[in-house]
Design a protein around this motif. Structure first.
Motif: not given
Length: 448
Positions: A159-171
């Motif tokens: 979750d970002l500071a504004n409450g928005e949820s996002t994803t991040l891919a990783a190895d």
């Protein structure tokens, strides 16, 4: 920088462990992202998400050596930022039951005294100079993303500071969040067993106050460590820190809680076995509020015993083992864990899939690092109310330690080895060297 291990590594948590891991990984991944739920301060300031950071912290020599592997000139930079140097053995007064104080000797190495925020600030500044590492603050990771076949972790949701949820891919995802909830929840979702946990319930309460160092401060020591007795459970630390101040920490176990008002704090110090710390602070000027914190138990999660673990996920630090902070080992242990990780990565650089089985290899390799701090945590069984399974050989260990202390008090060479073990510079096995062990067992027999 190199992407030979993958394009992107994500580290959860910007404490000492997470930051040092990011620096270690930066040599093997094209990009490393560090996600931290707190706003990261511009200077050496405590973060709201780490209330324990306001307490007395110690960077042992073994931890300082490990951090210097990743940040050249680290010791000098700490001093430039305000850390205070103290000679181990001769300038740090150690008070132990039966030895108030332990004999003062120059043991030929120094330690640095400072606040936890200052250490973290200097480490963070070193990481910020790494071009392929990005620190992202006010990002609260809520879940580890898993592969369709349920075998690996492939990214994070946050979750970002504004409450928005996002994803991040990783190895590769490194869990340095301290609590371990994210790793345990990922195991649950993947249908993999959680590691067994060993707990030592000590109900530690501690409080830290800051005092201006008075002009009439004692000249025969720079710091004091007051170790508790089995019948009291009350201990204390006094260390010089930046800005010509003392950090004073008082601690108790099983309901013995130091007060958070100055007069009550000083009165608690007066109940210690010796008057050393009370005499030092009774007329000193307090600088700021008193901060309290508590830890119900030391916890060790036995990840090394798991036969199955998600690929591309690596927990470290308190996620694996969290011990009584009164022993002052936390920052040093996690720094040494990351040093182990770096050596594993170096050894795997030429492999076809260098991340295959990395977590399992890491869990096995850090057992020697965890041996000393966990053995120290087990010493909390000296208190009758401590919960958990006491080691079967505990009473013999106590007798061995008592005899060892008596020999170290008389023999500078043994004193140095014992101190090097306490500073995580040597393994506990150094104190079982045949020449030392034979003297200890002879003294134990004579005292029986």
């Amino acid at each position: 920088m190199s992407g030979r291990f993958g394009k992107h590594a994500v580290v959860v948590g910007a404490g000492i462990g997470g930051l040092t891991a990011a620096k270690a990984l930066s040599s093997y991944f094209e990009k490393v992202s560090v996600l931290e739920r707190d706003a990261l301060p511009a200077g050496p300031e405590a973060r709201t998400g780490t209330p324990q950071s306001r307490q007395v912290h110690v960077l042992l020599k073994g931890g300082l050596n490990a951090l210097t592997e990743f940040f050249p000139g680290f010791e000098t930079k700490l001093e430039q930022a305000g850390a205070m140097r103290a000679r181990v053995g001769s300038e740090i007064r150690i008070e132990s039951p039966g030895f108030d104080p332990f004999p003062l000797r120059d043991l030929d190495f120094d330690t640095l005294c400072m606040t936890r925020p200052l250490v973290e600030f200097v480490v963070r500044r070193g990481v910020e100079q790494q071009a392929n590492v990005e620190l992202q603050s006010r990002c609260r990771v809520t879940q580890f993303l898993t592969s369709p076949d349920g075998s690996a972790v492939v990214g994070v949701r946050y979750d970002l500071a504004n409450g928005e949820s996002t994803t991040l891919a990783a190895d590769l995802v490194v869990d340095a969040s301290s609590r371990g909830t994210l790793t345990l929840e990922a195991l649950d979702r993947l249908g993999m067993p959680r590691p067994n946990e060993t707990e030592i319930g000590v109900d530690l309460s501690y409080a830290t106050a800051t005092f201006d160092i008075p002009p009439a401060a004692p000249r025969d020591w720079r710091a004091v460590i007051h170790r508790p007795s089995a019948d009291s459970g009350r201990g204390a630390f006094l260390f010089p820190i930046e800005n010509n101040r003392w950090h004073v920490g008082l601690n108790g176990v099983h309901g013995e809680t130091p007060p958070d008002d100055v007069q009550g704090f000083i009165a608690f110090a007066r109940t210690l076995r010796t008057p050393t710390i009370y005499d030092a602070i009774k007329d000193a000027t307090a600088a700021g509020p008193i901060y309290r914190f508590g830890l119900p138990c030391s916890v060790r999660r036995r990840f090394e015993s798991l036969s199955n673990f998600p690929a591309r996920l690596l927990p470290l630090g308190d996620v694996i083992c969290r011990v009584n902070p009164a022993f002052g080992q936390g920052m040093s242990v996690v720094a040494q864990e990351v040093a182990v990780l770096k050596h594993l990565l170096d050894a795997r650089a030429g492999a076809a899939d260098p991340l295959d089985g990395l977590a399992q290899a890491f869990f096995a390799a850090i057992q020697d690092v965890l041996a000393a701090p966990w053995s120290a945590a087990e010493n909390d069984f000296i208190y009758a109310k401590t919960r958990g399974e006491c080691p079967a050989n505990f009473q013999r260990r106590l007798k061995y330690s008592s005899a060892l202390l008596r020999i170290a008090a008389e023999d500078a060479a043994v004193h140095r080895i014992m101190t090097e073990v306490n500073h995580l510079m040597k393994p506990p096995s150094a104190l079982r060297d045949p020449q030392i062990a034979s003297r200890v067992t002879a003294l134990m027999a004579a005292s029986a």
